[in-house]
Design an enzyme around this catalytic site. Structure first.
Site, PDB file in Angstrom:
ATOM      1  N   ARG A  50      23.527  -7.591 -15.092  1.00  0.00           N
ATOM      2  CA  ARG A  50      22.609  -6.459 -14.959  1.00  0.00           C
ATOM      3  C   ARG A  50      22.005  -6.119 -16.316  1.00  0.00           C
ATOM      4  NH1 ARG A  50      24.245  -1.455 -15.552  1.00  0.00           N
ATOM      5  NH2 ARG A  50      26.309  -1.828 -14.645  1.00  0.00           N
ATOM      6  N   TYR A 102      -4.318  -0.930  -7.751  1.00  0.00           N
ATOM      7  CA  TYR A 102      -3.551  -1.467  -6.627  1.00  0.00           C
ATOM      8  C   TYR A 102      -2.943  -0.311  -5.843  1.00  0.00           C
ATOM      9  CZ  TYR A 102       0.558  -3.411  -4.289  1.00  0.00           C
ATOM     10  OH  TYR A 102       1.521  -3.723  -3.367  1.00  0.00           O
ATOM     11  N   ASP A 173      -2.422  -3.070 -16.850  1.00  0.00           N
ATOM     12  CA  ASP A 173      -1.960  -4.054 -15.872  1.00  0.00           C
ATOM     13  C   ASP A 173      -2.852  -5.279 -16.005  1.00  0.00           C
ATOM     14  OD1 ASP A 173      -1.504  -5.607 -13.557  1.00  0.00           O
ATOM     15  OD2 ASP A 173      -0.823  -3.861 -12.440  1.00  0.00           O
ATOM     16  N   LYS A 198       2.507 -13.056  -8.960  1.00  0.00           N
ATOM     17  CA  LYS A 198       1.163 -13.585  -8.818  1.00  0.00           C
ATOM     18  C   LYS A 198       0.951 -14.824  -9.693  1.00  0.00           C
ATOM     19  CE  LYS A 198       0.610  -9.988  -6.122  1.00  0.00           C
ATOM     20  NZ  LYS A 198       1.717  -9.079  -6.392  1.00  0.00           N
TER      21      LYS A 198
END
Length: 390
Positions: A50, A102, A173, A198
């Site tokens: 983690r 988005y 972004d 993406k």
């Protein structure tokens, strides 16, 4: 030795992982949750996955190198990355965002972050003076460029100068162009976001997200957050993204080549009312794109003459899937009003130009002739009268 972009996609900065002595070419998947210590007070450098994992660490080094940052953090999705980033702010803080984002980002800001006391102002950063919207409690400006889905181009240098003058963070972004075509940190941004699902991954087979920064202070804050909230990217997914990045340059070039060919066809199609793509000479964002990016990318949006035609196209393409994503080797068609932006209030959607006549396309790496033939078939097979009654 300074390495060129395509080489860094494969090797990063050629930093060796000294723990591995096998000579493996493909970086290993360290599929482990925890790590043994030699004794109290000694560590291998890894404690618990983690916190960090060798495969994820290698991926983060590669992405940091591509974006010219000092650190990159890999998350379980793009939205996980933005969610974690929002934790550097506190109740009462104000963030200016572009209006055309988005839909998932808008949903997060308006429904989760606002609930937790963060204030947002959504503006068109391409056409207004951002400085006029700064308040005493403003802490950051958040933009996409090009925007999703209307392909507006934000002048990063201009917004960065406003941010710097007012001691604000600029968050960009960069998913649509990827670090292959654009490096916002070099243009004055403080933080870069990616949906690694993406272009970085590029094969529509895994989810990932990244936050990249050139600030040690921000890096330290985010490292504390990622180990606390536990949204770091898993080892196998880290390996998939590493593998995808190796072909990023050739995929981006081919996808852009296809996008340009498709745009040229759509501009000649009578049933298409408008095409949105930064690479169309004479459009609003064209010169800005040329000044801050090395390419126009492979994302495009187009508006057809009716909602019925839009739905007909989505149903009748034989090759291009109707699917909600982008940046993979497969070309995809998306219907923003019912998919990516379904949770955005209708009046906001329509104001931004996202009507039921708008389709978004992510050009893949197929032969452009097949893609154009597929689109042409779907458009030419439409009969408005029949569509209304059958």
């Amino acid at each position: 030795m300074s390495l060129e972009f395509a080489t860094r996609c494969i090797y990063g900065n050629k930093e060796k992982f000294e723990k591995d002595l096998t000579g493996t070419i493909s970086f290993p998947i360290y599929q482990t949750a925890t790590y043994a210590h030699p004794e109290v007070g000694q560590s291998t450098g890894f404690d618990y996955s983690r916190l960090q994992n060798p495969t994820r660490q290698q991926l983060e080094k590669v992405v940091a190198s591509l974006e010219h940052g000092i650190d990159a953090l890999a998350f379980s999705s793009g939205m996980a990355a933005i969610t974690a980033l929002m934790e550097i702010f506190k109740p009462g803080d104000h963030i200016i965002t572009d209006a055309d984002l988005y839909g998932g980002s808008i949903r997060l800001f308006d429904n989760i972050n606002e609930k937790n006391g963060i204030e947002f102002t959504h503006i068109d950063t391409t056409s207004v003076d951002v400085a006029e919207y700064i308040k005493e409690n403003t802490k950051a400006i958040f933009v996409e460029t090009p925007t999703n889905p209307m392909m507006n181009v934000v002048d990063i240098r201009k917004v960065a100068s406003v941010a710097k003058a007012n001691n604000l963070l600029l968050i960009v972004d960069n998913t649509f162009l990827s670090p292959y075509f654009q490096n916002p940190l070099d243009l004055g941004a403080d933080i870069v976001i990616h949906s690694g699902t993406k272009y970085l991954g590029g094969h529509n087979d895994t989810l990932a997200g990244f936050v990249v920064t050139n600030s040690q202070e921000i890096s330290d804050k985010l490292r504390f957050i990622i180990k606390t909230v536990g949204s770091g990217l898993a080892p196998f997914d880290s390996w998939l993204i590493l593998r995808g990045i190796k072909t990023l340059p050739i995929r981006m070039e081919k996808s852009q080549e296809n996008a340009k060919a498709i745009v040229e066809y759509l501009l000649s199609e009578p049933k298409v009312k408008k095409v949105y793509y930064p690479g169309i000479e004479g459009t609003k964002g064209y010169e800005i794109s040329k000044s801050q990016a090395r390419g126009f990318g492979a994302m495009l949006t187009f508006e057809v003459e009716s909602a019925a035609l839009a739905k007909h196209i989505l149903k009748h393409t034989k090759l291009i899937p109707f699917a909600e994503s982008l940046g993979g080797v497969e070309t995809l068609l998306t219907y923003p009003c019912t998919q990516t932006h379904a949770d955005v209030p209708e009046e906001v959607r329509i104001k931004n130009g996202i009507t039921d006549c708008v389709l978004r396309m992510s050009a893949g790496i197929e032969d452009s002739r097949d893609l154009i033939a597929d689109l042409k078939y779907a458009i030419d097979s439409y009969d408005g009268y029949k569509a209304l009654y059958i």
